[in-house]
Motif scaffolding. Sequence first.
Motif, PDB file in Angstrom:
ATOM      1  N   TYR A 255       0.815  -1.208   0.000  1.00 29.41           N
ATOM      2  CA  TYR A 255       0.000   0.000   0.000  1.00 29.41           C
ATOM      3  C   TYR A 255       0.848   1.256   0.000  1.00 29.41           C
ATOM      4  CZ  TYR A 255      -3.851  -3.043   1.415  1.00 29.41           C
ATOM      5  OH  TYR A 255      -4.785  -4.015   1.474  1.00 29.41           O
ATOM      6  N   ALA A 256       0.461   2.218  -0.811  1.00 31.83           N
ATOM      7  CA  ALA A 256       0.897   3.574  -0.547  1.00 31.83           C
ATOM      8  C   ALA A 256       0.144   4.032   0.700  1.00 31.83           C
ATOM      9  CB  ALA A 256       0.583   4.479  -1.728  1.00 31.83           C
ATOM     10  N   MET A 257       0.778   4.925   1.442  1.00 29.23           N
ATOM     11  CA  MET A 257       0.202   5.357   2.705  1.00 29.23           C
ATOM     12  C   MET A 257       0.201   6.877   2.788  1.00 29.23           C
ATOM     13  SD  MET A 257      -0.645   2.728   4.507  1.00 29.23           S
ATOM     14  CE  MET A 257      -0.819   3.502   6.127  1.00 29.23           C
ATOM     15  N   GLY A 258      -0.825   7.395   3.398  1.00 29.35           N
ATOM     16  CA  GLY A 258      -0.915   8.841   3.534  1.00 29.35           C
ATOM     17  C   GLY A 258      -1.160   9.275   4.960  1.00 29.35           C
ATOM     18  N   TRP A 259      -0.780  10.513   5.222  1.00 34.16           N
ATOM     19  CA  TRP A 259      -1.119  11.192   6.471  1.00 34.16           C
ATOM     20  C   TRP A 259      -2.056  12.351   6.136  1.00 34.16           C
ATOM     21  CZ3 TRP A 259      -0.062   9.786  11.397  1.00 34.16           C
ATOM     22  CH2 TRP A 259       0.963   8.867  11.635  1.00 34.16           C
ATOM     23  N   PHE A 260      -3.077  12.492   6.933  1.00 37.43           N
ATOM     24  CA  PHE A 260      -4.013  13.607   6.852  1.00 37.43           C
ATOM     25  C   PHE A 260      -4.101  14.257   8.228  1.00 37.43           C
ATOM     26  CE2 PHE A 260      -6.323  13.356   2.777  1.00 37.43           C
ATOM     27  CZ  PHE A 260      -5.792  12.183   2.282  1.00 37.43           C
ATOM     28  N   ARG A 261      -4.688  15.426   8.255  1.00 37.78           N
ATOM     29  CA  ARG A 261      -4.957  16.058   9.530  1.00 37.78           C
ATOM     30  C   ARG A 261      -6.286  16.797   9.455  1.00 37.78           C
ATOM     31  NH1 ARG A 261      -0.342  20.853   9.618  1.00 37.78           N
ATOM     32  NH2 ARG A 261      -1.388  22.303   8.171  1.00 37.78           N
ATOM     33  N   GLN A 262      -6.870  16.966  10.630  1.00 39.95           N
ATOM     34  CA  GLN A 262      -8.147  17.680  10.710  1.00 39.95           C
ATOM     35  C   GLN A 262      -8.192  18.495  11.991  1.00 39.95           C
ATOM     36  OE1 GLN A 262     -11.654  15.226  10.275  1.00 39.95           O
ATOM     37  NE2 GLN A 262     -12.858  16.979   9.622  1.00 39.95           N
ATOM     38  N   ALA A 263      -8.309  19.790  11.814  1.00 40.96           N
ATOM     39  CA  ALA A 263      -8.454  20.697  12.941  1.00 40.96           C
ATOM     40  C   ALA A 263      -9.936  20.938  13.194  1.00 40.96           C
ATOM     41  CB  ALA A 263      -7.737  22.010  12.640  1.00 40.96           C
ATOM     42  N   PRO A 264     -10.294  21.349  14.405  1.00 43.71           N
ATOM     43  CA  PRO A 264     -11.710  21.589  14.714  1.00 43.71           C
ATOM     44  C   PRO A 264     -12.337  22.588  13.748  1.00 43.71           C
ATOM     45  CG  PRO A 264     -10.417  21.586  16.710  1.00 43.71           C
ATOM     46  CD  PRO A 264      -9.436  21.541  15.564  1.00 43.71           C
ATOM     47  N   GLY A 265     -13.491  22.216  13.208  1.00 48.93           N
ATOM     48  CA  GLY A 265     -14.206  23.098  12.311  1.00 48.93           C
ATOM     49  C   GLY A 265     -13.656  23.177  10.906  1.00 48.93           C
ATOM     50  N   LYS A 266     -12.645  22.384  10.615  1.00 50.98           N
ATOM     51  CA  LYS A 266     -12.037  22.409   9.286  1.00 50.98           C
ATOM     52  C   LYS A 266     -12.147  21.056   8.624  1.00 50.98           C
ATOM     53  CE  LYS A 266      -8.740  26.132  10.192  1.00 50.98           C
ATOM     54  NZ  LYS A 266      -7.311  26.551  10.068  1.00 50.98           N
ATOM     55  N   GLU A 267     -11.985  21.072   7.308  1.00 55.47           N
ATOM     56  CA  GLU A 267     -12.032  19.826   6.563  1.00 55.47           C
ATOM     57  C   GLU A 267     -10.718  19.044   6.757  1.00 55.47           C
ATOM     58  OE1 GLU A 267     -14.951  21.194   2.873  1.00 55.47           O
ATOM     59  OE2 GLU A 267     -12.880  20.599   2.496  1.00 55.47           O
ATOM     60  N   ARG A 268     -10.819  17.753   6.551  1.00 55.80           N
ATOM     61  CA  ARG A 268      -9.618  16.929   6.608  1.00 55.80           C
ATOM     62  C   ARG A 268      -8.737  17.266   5.412  1.00 55.80           C
ATOM     63  NH1 ARG A 268     -10.297  10.805   8.567  1.00 55.80           N
ATOM     64  NH2 ARG A 268     -11.410  12.052  10.112  1.00 55.80           N
ATOM     65  N   GLU A 269      -7.454  17.497   5.671  1.00 55.77           N
ATOM     66  CA  GLU A 269      -6.550  17.883   4.603  1.00 55.77           C
ATOM     67  C   GLU A 269      -5.381  16.923   4.511  1.00 55.77           C
ATOM     68  OE1 GLU A 269      -4.322  21.529   4.934  1.00 55.77           O
ATOM     69  OE2 GLU A 269      -4.137  21.359   7.121  1.00 55.77           O
ATOM     70  N   ALA A 270      -4.895  16.762   3.295  1.00 60.34           N
ATOM     71  CA  ALA A 270      -3.753  15.893   3.054  1.00 60.34           C
ATOM     72  C   ALA A 270      -2.479  16.531   3.569  1.00 60.34           C
ATOM     73  CB  ALA A 270      -3.631  15.600   1.569  1.00 60.34           C
TER      74      ALA A 270
END
Length: 126
Positions: free
Chosen positions: A32-47
């Motif tokens: 698998y290729a693998m990714g990290w995302f993040r999500q701050a409160p009130g914001k969309e999940r971003e790559a």
Amino acid sequence: QVQLVESGGGLVQPGGSLRLSCAASGFTLDYYAMGWFRQAPGKEREAVSCISSSGSRTYYADSMKGRFTISRDNAKNTVYLQMNSLKPEDAAVYYCATVPAESLCTVGRPYDYDFWGQGTQVTVSS
């Protein structure tokens, strides 16, 4: 049990560093290729970043280039995210996920990723 487990999050001062880990169990990450995302409160999940199955190719969102480094150790079934020069705006829950094709790394759409961990909280504050 098939799962991804993130760890390594915590509280860090601005300018500090953290290394996140994403450990797989119940399956092998080799394919698998693998990714990290993040999500701050009130914001969309971003790559944040993505890495090929072999680890030979890496991809970063523009705001993370030069500060974050993604890597993997397939022998340990683990993917890492080294984060340096952290800023308050980096605070978020960070997630790792599998992606079925490396070509999707450059797009960074969460719905292209098919298996997710539960996330680890990163707080950047003085």
